[in-house]
Motif scaffolding. Structure first.
Motif, PDB file in Angstrom:
ATOM      1  N   SER A  63       0.886  -1.161   0.000  1.00 46.89           N
ATOM      2  CA  SER A  63       0.000   0.000   0.000  1.00 46.89           C
ATOM      3  C   SER A  63       0.923   1.209   0.000  1.00 46.89           C
ATOM      4  O   SER A  63       1.978   1.189   0.608  1.00 46.89           O
ATOM      5  N   PHE A  64       0.523   2.248  -0.658  1.00 50.94           N
ATOM      6  CA  PHE A  64       1.485   3.289  -1.058  1.00 50.94           C
ATOM      7  C   PHE A  64       1.988   4.126   0.112  1.00 50.94           C
ATOM      8  O   PHE A  64       3.036   4.732   0.040  1.00 50.94           O
ATOM      9  N   ASN A  65       1.184   4.166   1.218  1.00 54.40           N
ATOM     10  CA  ASN A  65       1.607   4.882   2.429  1.00 54.40           C
ATOM     11  C   ASN A  65       1.969   6.348   2.166  1.00 54.40           C
ATOM     12  O   ASN A  65       2.881   6.885   2.783  1.00 54.40           O
ATOM     13  N   LEU A  66       1.271   6.977   1.230  1.00 51.36           N
ATOM     14  CA  LEU A  66       1.491   8.405   0.991  1.00 51.36           C
ATOM     15  C   LEU A  66       0.648   9.207   1.980  1.00 51.36           C
ATOM     16  O   LEU A  66      -0.385   8.728   2.466  1.00 51.36           O
ATOM     17  N   PHE A  67       1.101  10.428   2.276  1.00 49.94           N
ATOM     18  CA  PHE A  67       0.302  11.310   3.148  1.00 49.94           C
ATOM     19  C   PHE A  67      -0.824  11.907   2.313  1.00 49.94           C
ATOM     20  O   PHE A  67      -0.575  12.678   1.385  1.00 49.94           O
ATOM     21  N   SER A  68      -2.059  11.566   2.667  1.00 43.98           N
ATOM     22  CA  SER A  68      -3.201  11.953   1.816  1.00 43.98           C
ATOM     23  C   SER A  68      -3.444  13.461   1.814  1.00 43.98           C
ATOM     24  O   SER A  68      -3.982  14.007   0.857  1.00 43.98           O
ATOM     25  N   HIS A  69      -3.025  14.140   2.892  1.00 46.16           N
ATOM     26  CA  HIS A  69      -3.295  15.584   3.001  1.00 46.16           C
ATOM     27  C   HIS A  69      -2.164  16.431   2.416  1.00 46.16           C
ATOM     28  O   HIS A  69      -2.209  17.652   2.488  1.00 46.16           O
ATOM     29  N   LYS A  70      -1.161  15.783   1.874  1.00 42.78           N
ATOM     30  CA  LYS A  70      -0.041  16.517   1.263  1.00 42.78           C
ATOM     31  C   LYS A  70      -0.022  16.270  -0.245  1.00 42.78           C
ATOM     32  O   LYS A  70      -0.414  15.187  -0.706  1.00 42.78           O
TER      33      LYS A  70
ATOM     34  N   MET B 238       4.252  16.565  -4.575  1.00 40.88           N
ATOM     35  CA  MET B 238       5.561  17.183  -4.349  1.00 40.88           C
ATOM     36  C   MET B 238       5.907  17.205  -2.860  1.00 40.88           C
ATOM     37  O   MET B 238       7.041  16.915  -2.467  1.00 40.88           O
ATOM     38  N   GLU B 239       4.931  17.530  -2.019  1.00 37.00           N
ATOM     39  CA  GLU B 239       5.191  17.559  -0.570  1.00 37.00           C
ATOM     40  C   GLU B 239       5.538  16.166  -0.045  1.00 37.00           C
ATOM     41  O   GLU B 239       6.402  16.019   0.826  1.00 37.00           O
ATOM     42  N   ASN B 240       4.877  15.144  -0.567  1.00 32.26           N
ATOM     43  CA  ASN B 240       5.192  13.771  -0.169  1.00 32.26           C
ATOM     44  C   ASN B 240       6.644  13.414  -0.498  1.00 32.26           C
ATOM     45  O   ASN B 240       7.326  12.767   0.283  1.00 32.26           O
TER      46      ASN B 240
ATOM     47  N   ARG C 278       4.269   4.942  -8.150  1.00 30.96           N
ATOM     48  CA  ARG C 278       5.446   5.607  -8.744  1.00 30.96           C
ATOM     49  C   ARG C 278       5.874   6.806  -7.897  1.00 30.96           C
ATOM     50  O   ARG C 278       7.060   7.091  -7.777  1.00 30.96           O
ATOM     51  N   VAL C 279       4.905   7.487  -7.278  1.00 29.43           N
ATOM     52  CA  VAL C 279       5.247   8.551  -6.315  1.00 29.43           C
ATOM     53  C   VAL C 279       6.018   7.958  -5.140  1.00 29.43           C
ATOM     54  O   VAL C 279       7.019   8.510  -4.685  1.00 29.43           O
ATOM     55  N   ALA C 280       5.565   6.801  -4.658  1.00 25.05           N
ATOM     56  CA  ALA C 280       6.231   6.149  -3.523  1.00 25.05           C
ATOM     57  C   ALA C 280       7.683   5.800  -3.874  1.00 25.05           C
ATOM     58  O   ALA C 280       8.584   5.926  -3.042  1.00 25.05           O
ATOM     59  N   ILE C 281       7.915   5.400  -5.123  1.00 24.57           N
ATOM     60  CA  ILE C 281       9.285   5.106  -5.563  1.00 24.57           C
ATOM     61  C   ILE C 281      10.102   6.391  -5.619  1.00 24.57           C
ATOM     62  O   ILE C 281      11.250   6.433  -5.160  1.00 24.57           O
ATOM     63  N   ALA C 282       9.506   7.452  -6.165  1.00 21.88           N
ATOM     64  CA  ALA C 282      10.209   8.752  -6.212  1.00 21.88           C
ATOM     65  C   ALA C 282      10.539   9.232  -4.803  1.00 21.88           C
ATOM     66  O   ALA C 282      11.622   9.770  -4.550  1.00 21.88           O
ATOM     67  N   ARG C 283       9.607   9.024  -3.877  1.00 22.41           N
ATOM     68  CA  ARG C 283       9.827   9.433  -2.478  1.00 22.41           C
ATOM     69  C   ARG C 283      11.009   8.666  -1.873  1.00 22.41           C
ATOM     70  O   ARG C 283      11.840   9.245  -1.161  1.00 22.41           O
ATOM     71  N   ALA C 284      11.091   7.372  -2.168  1.00 28.61           N
ATOM     72  CA  ALA C 284      12.224   6.579  -1.668  1.00 28.61           C
ATOM     73  C   ALA C 284      13.533   7.083  -2.280  1.00 28.61           C
ATOM     74  O   ALA C 284      14.545   7.230  -1.583  1.00 28.61           O
ATOM     75  N   LEU C 285      13.512   7.383  -3.564  1.00 28.72           N
ATOM     76  CA  LEU C 285      14.722   7.856  -4.255  1.00 28.72           C
ATOM     77  C   LEU C 285      15.171   9.232  -3.755  1.00 28.72           C
ATOM     78  O   LEU C 285      16.359   9.549  -3.787  1.00 28.72           O
TER      79      LEU C 285
ATOM     80  N   TYR D 175      -3.087  15.746  -5.212  1.00 29.18           N
ATOM     81  CA  TYR D 175      -3.073  14.957  -3.979  1.00 29.18           C
ATOM     82  C   TYR D 175      -3.181  13.471  -4.341  1.00 29.18           C
ATOM     83  O   TYR D 175      -3.702  13.125  -5.405  1.00 29.18           O
ATOM     84  N   PRO D 176      -2.690  12.589  -3.458  1.00 22.60           N
ATOM     85  CA  PRO D 176      -2.693  11.158  -3.788  1.00 22.60           C
ATOM     86  C   PRO D 176      -4.027  10.611  -4.292  1.00 22.60           C
ATOM     87  O   PRO D 176      -4.068   9.818  -5.229  1.00 22.60           O
ATOM     88  N   ALA D 177      -5.141  11.052  -3.665  1.00 26.49           N
ATOM     89  CA  ALA D 177      -6.455  10.519  -4.057  1.00 26.49           C
ATOM     90  C   ALA D 177      -6.818  10.849  -5.502  1.00 26.49           C
ATOM     91  O   ALA D 177      -7.695  10.212  -6.095  1.00 26.49           O
ATOM     92  N   GLN D 178      -6.151  11.838  -6.081  1.00 25.93           N
ATOM     93  CA  GLN D 178      -6.434  12.230  -7.470  1.00 25.93           C
ATOM     94  C   GLN D 178      -5.646  11.396  -8.479  1.00 25.93           C
ATOM     95  O   GLN D 178      -5.823  11.550  -9.682  1.00 25.93           O
TER      96      GLN D 178
END
Length: 251
Positions: free
Chosen positions: A94-101, A104-106, A153-160, A142-145
């Motif tokens: 599960s992507f574990n992104l912050f839904s309220h950010k 880019m903020e994530n 792919r955002v989660a991968i970018a966040r890790a990188l 936002y993630p929900a969009q």
């Protein structure tokens, strides 16, 4: 697998055991991952694959044995543990992104908060990474969009964005609709080609064949077999691996 020049592996697990109550989920695991190597861990559900993955950045503690990362034993807590987690990226099911950010903020939160990078620098790097994973145009959303594939792919970018020495992937495509799986795997194949050290728990056998330097087959908490992907998929040495492959490769 040893590396050219004989330098030490980036990760080394020795005689690692882990129990959840009466359940013995990891049984005397010995495994090394070389710098720049892509190791794909496959096997039946409940075999200990995800637990193995999570012990490497200490999301799960171990009962006995030792794990070293970059020649250091895994730290117990505090700043040393935070440093380890910044050097070992993790991409979850599960992507574990912050839904309220925003996207880019994530991606920039870690570098700003943990690494002390300026917002401007973090955003510049964030845009490069979102470009790399093919979603720079989504930075203000936002993630929900986003679709599941885009969120992963955002989660991968966040890790990188943390500039890790290694990334762990724990079944990164299993929560995705089938048509989104390939877009995530393509990003991962690109990372593998660029020399990122990766340990990937997955059911995607095509990815294992294409991107892995080594396939590790786990069942019942043990490493049953490991080796070159071509050899493993064409001539598995153990009955357990042959049985597993006969079930999944016919579908």
């Amino acid at each position: 697998m040893t590396e050219a020049g004989g330098s030490s592996p980036l990760v080394k697990l020795e005689a690692v055991n882990k129990h959840f109550g009466a359940l013995h989920v990891l049984k005397d695991i010995d495994l090394s991952v070389a710098r720049g190597e892509v190791v794909v861990v496959i096997g039946p559900s409940g075999g200990g694959k995800s637990t193995l993955c999570r012990t490497i950045n200490r999301l799960e503690t171990i009962d006995t044995g030792s794990i070293t990362f970059d020649d250091q034993r895994l730290p117990e807590e505090g700043k040393a543990l935070a440093k380890l987690r910044s050097e070992v990226g993790m991409v979850f099911q599960s992507f574990n992104l912050f839904s309220h950010k925003t996207i880019m903020e994530n991606v920039t939160l870690g570098p700003i908060k943990v690494r002390g990078v300026s917002r401007q620098q973090a955003e510049q790097r964030g845009l490069e990474l979102l470009e790399r994973v093919g979603i720079a145009s989504q930075a203000a959303k936002y993630p929900a969009q986003l679709s599941g594939g885009q969120q992963q792919r955002v989660a991968i970018a966040r890790a990188l964005a943390m500039d890790p020495k290694m990334i762990l992937f724990d079944e990164p495509t299993s929560a995705l609709d089938p048509e989104m799986v390939q877009e995530v795997l393509d990003v991962m194949i690109g990372l593998a080609r660029d020399g990122m050290t990766m340990l990937v728990v997955t059911h995607e056998m095509g990815f294992a064949r294409r991107a892995a330097n080594r396939v590790v087959f786990m069942a019942d908490g043990q490493i049953v077999e490991q080796g070159d992907p071509d050899e493993f998929f064409t001539t598995p040495r153990t009955d357990r691996a042959r049985d597993f492959l006969s079930k999944i490769l016919t579908h």
